[in-house]
Design a protein around this motif. Structure first.
Motif, mmCIF file in Angstrom:
data_model
loop_
_atom_site.group_PDB
_atom_site.id
_atom_site.type_symbol
_atom_site.label_atom_id
_atom_site.label_comp_id
_atom_site.label_asym_id
_atom_site.label_seq_id
_atom_site.Cartn_x
_atom_site.Cartn_y
_atom_site.Cartn_z
ATOM 1 N N VAL A 106 -9.698 22.569 61.113
ATOM 2 C CA VAL A 106 -8.641 22.649 60.126
ATOM 3 C C VAL A 106 -7.610 21.592 60.481
ATOM 4 N N ILE A 107 -7.184 20.837 59.481
ATOM 5 C CA ILE A 107 -6.096 19.883 59.707
ATOM 6 C C ILE A 107 -4.942 20.250 58.787
ATOM 7 N N ARG A 108 -3.741 20.160 59.343
ATOM 8 C CA ARG A 108 -2.525 20.514 58.602
ATOM 9 C C ARG A 108 -1.406 19.567 59.030
ATOM 10 N N PRO A 109 -0.359 19.480 58.199
ATOM 11 C CA PRO A 109 0.762 18.620 58.586
ATOM 12 C C PRO A 109 1.337 18.998 59.951
ATOM 13 N N GLU A 110 1.366 20.280 60.266
ATOM 14 C CA GLU A 110 1.975 20.732 61.521
ATOM 15 C C GLU A 110 0.974 20.962 62.643
ATOM 16 N N ALA A 111 -0.321 20.799 62.379
ATOM 17 C CA ALA A 111 -1.314 21.091 63.417
ATOM 18 C C ALA A 111 -2.590 20.293 63.183
ATOM 19 N N MET A 112 -2.862 19.428 64.135
ATOM 20 C CA MET A 112 -4.112 18.670 64.129
ATOM 21 C C MET A 112 -4.984 19.205 65.265
ATOM 22 N N PRO A 113 -6.296 19.011 65.184
ATOM 23 C CA PRO A 113 -7.181 19.505 66.249
ATOM 24 C C PRO A 113 -6.791 18.951 67.623
ATOM 25 N N VAL A 114 -7.025 19.764 68.625
ATOM 26 C CA VAL A 114 -6.755 19.370 70.003
ATOM 27 C C VAL A 114 -7.566 18.122 70.340
ATOM 28 N N GLU B 75 -4.186 11.386 66.112
ATOM 29 C CA GLU B 75 -4.051 10.957 64.734
ATOM 30 C C GLU B 75 -3.107 11.903 63.985
ATOM 31 N N THR B 76 -2.281 11.357 63.127
ATOM 32 C CA THR B 76 -1.376 12.189 62.336
ATOM 33 C C THR B 76 -2.103 12.731 61.110
ATOM 34 N N TYR B 77 -1.567 13.794 60.559
ATOM 35 C CA TYR B 77 -2.156 14.392 59.364
ATOM 36 C C TYR B 77 -2.205 13.394 58.200
ATOM 37 N N PRO B 78 -1.104 12.700 57.888
ATOM 38 C CA PRO B 78 -1.189 11.738 56.776
ATOM 39 C C PRO B 78 -2.242 10.651 57.002
ATOM 40 N N VAL C 261 -17.208 14.237 50.667
ATOM 41 C CA VAL C 261 -18.308 14.425 51.613
ATOM 42 C C VAL C 261 -18.513 13.090 52.309
ATOM 43 N N HIS C 262 -18.519 13.126 53.642
ATOM 44 C CA HIS C 262 -18.660 11.906 54.439
ATOM 45 C C HIS C 262 -19.886 11.994 55.338
ATOM 46 N N ALA C 263 -20.565 10.879 55.497
ATOM 47 C CA ALA C 263 -21.680 10.813 56.449
ATOM 48 C C ALA C 263 -21.114 10.951 57.856
ATOM 49 N N GLY C 264 -21.799 11.710 58.681
ATOM 50 C CA GLY C 264 -21.378 11.908 60.069
ATOM 51 C C GLY C 264 -20.350 13.022 60.208
ATOM 52 N N TRP C 265 -20.038 13.327 61.459
ATOM 53 C CA TRP C 265 -19.053 14.358 61.765
ATOM 54 C C TRP C 265 -17.789 13.700 62.276
ATOM 55 N N THR C 266 -16.661 14.370 62.075
ATOM 56 C CA THR C 266 -15.376 13.798 62.477
ATOM 57 C C THR C 266 -15.199 13.802 63.992
ATOM 58 N N GLY C 267 -15.755 14.829 64.653
ATOM 59 C CA GLY C 267 -15.596 14.920 66.103
ATOM 60 C C GLY C 267 -14.245 15.443 66.544
ATOM 61 N N TRP C 268 -13.483 16.026 65.640
ATOM 62 C CA TRP C 268 -12.150 16.534 65.976
ATOM 63 C C TRP C 268 -12.211 17.958 66.494
ATOM 64 N N GLY C 269 -12.747 18.174 67.640
ATOM 65 C CA GLY C 269 -12.727 19.497 68.239
ATOM 66 C C GLY C 269 -13.306 20.577 67.353
ATOM 67 N N SER C 270 -14.405 20.276 66.708
ATOM 68 C CA SER C 270 -14.998 21.227 65.778
ATOM 69 C C SER C 270 -15.520 22.465 66.480
ATOM 70 N N ILE C 271 -15.485 23.555 65.735
ATOM 71 C CA ILE C 271 -16.040 24.822 66.186
ATOM 72 C C ILE C 271 -17.292 25.065 65.357
#
Length: 107
Positions: A3-11, A15-18, A82-92
Motif C-alpha cells: 500500500v502506498i499513501r501520501p503519509e506512508a510508503m513501504p519500508v 521514494e516519495t508518494y508523488p 498494470v505494469h510488467a514486473g513487480w515493484t519490489g517495495w516490501g511486498s507481502i
C-alpha cells in the motif's frame, strides 16, 4: 501486495508518494493506492495498481493472522494500471504466493 499513501510508503524505499505515482502512471490520491503483485496468464510477473484499499487491507490483515485466504480479483473499474514486473517495495505475499515462490516459513 503493498500500500502506498501520501503519509506512508513501504519500508525500505526513499521514494516519495508523488514520485511513485508519477512512475506508476497514476494520479496521486489522498487515500493512496494498493499494489497487487501477481502473475499473468503466461506466468509473467505483473503489478496491478488498484483502488481497492479496503479489500487490500483486509487481505493483509488476514494474512498477518495466518489465514490462508486466496487473493480476489479486483473489479475492472478498480484497476488503474498494470505494469510488467513487480515493484519490489516490501511486498507481502499471500500464503499461496509464498508457496509458489518457495518462501514458506519466511516473512
Amino acid at each position: 501486495m503493498a500500500v502506498i499513501r501520501p503519509e506512508a510508503m513501504p519500508v525500505g524505499t526513499d521514494e516519495t508518494y508523488p514520485h511513485a505515482c508519477v512512475r506508476l502512471g497514476v494520479e496521486a490520491r489522498p487515500e493512496g493506492w494498493a499494489l497487487w503483485e501477481t502473475w499473468s496468464d503466461g506466468n509473467a510477473k505483473v503489478t496491478m495498481v488498484v483502488s481497492a484499499m479496503d479489500t487490500t487491507e483486509g487481505l493483509l490483515t488476514n494474512w498477518a493472522k495466518g489465514r490462508d485466504l486466496l487473493p480476489v480479483m479486483p473489479l475492472p473499474s478498480q484497476i488503474a494500471q498494470v505494469h510488467a514486473g513487480w515493484t519490489g517495495w516490501g511486498s507481502i505475499f499471500s500464503p499461496y504466493g509464498k508457496r509458489k515462490l518457495g518462501l514458506n516459513g519466511q516473512p
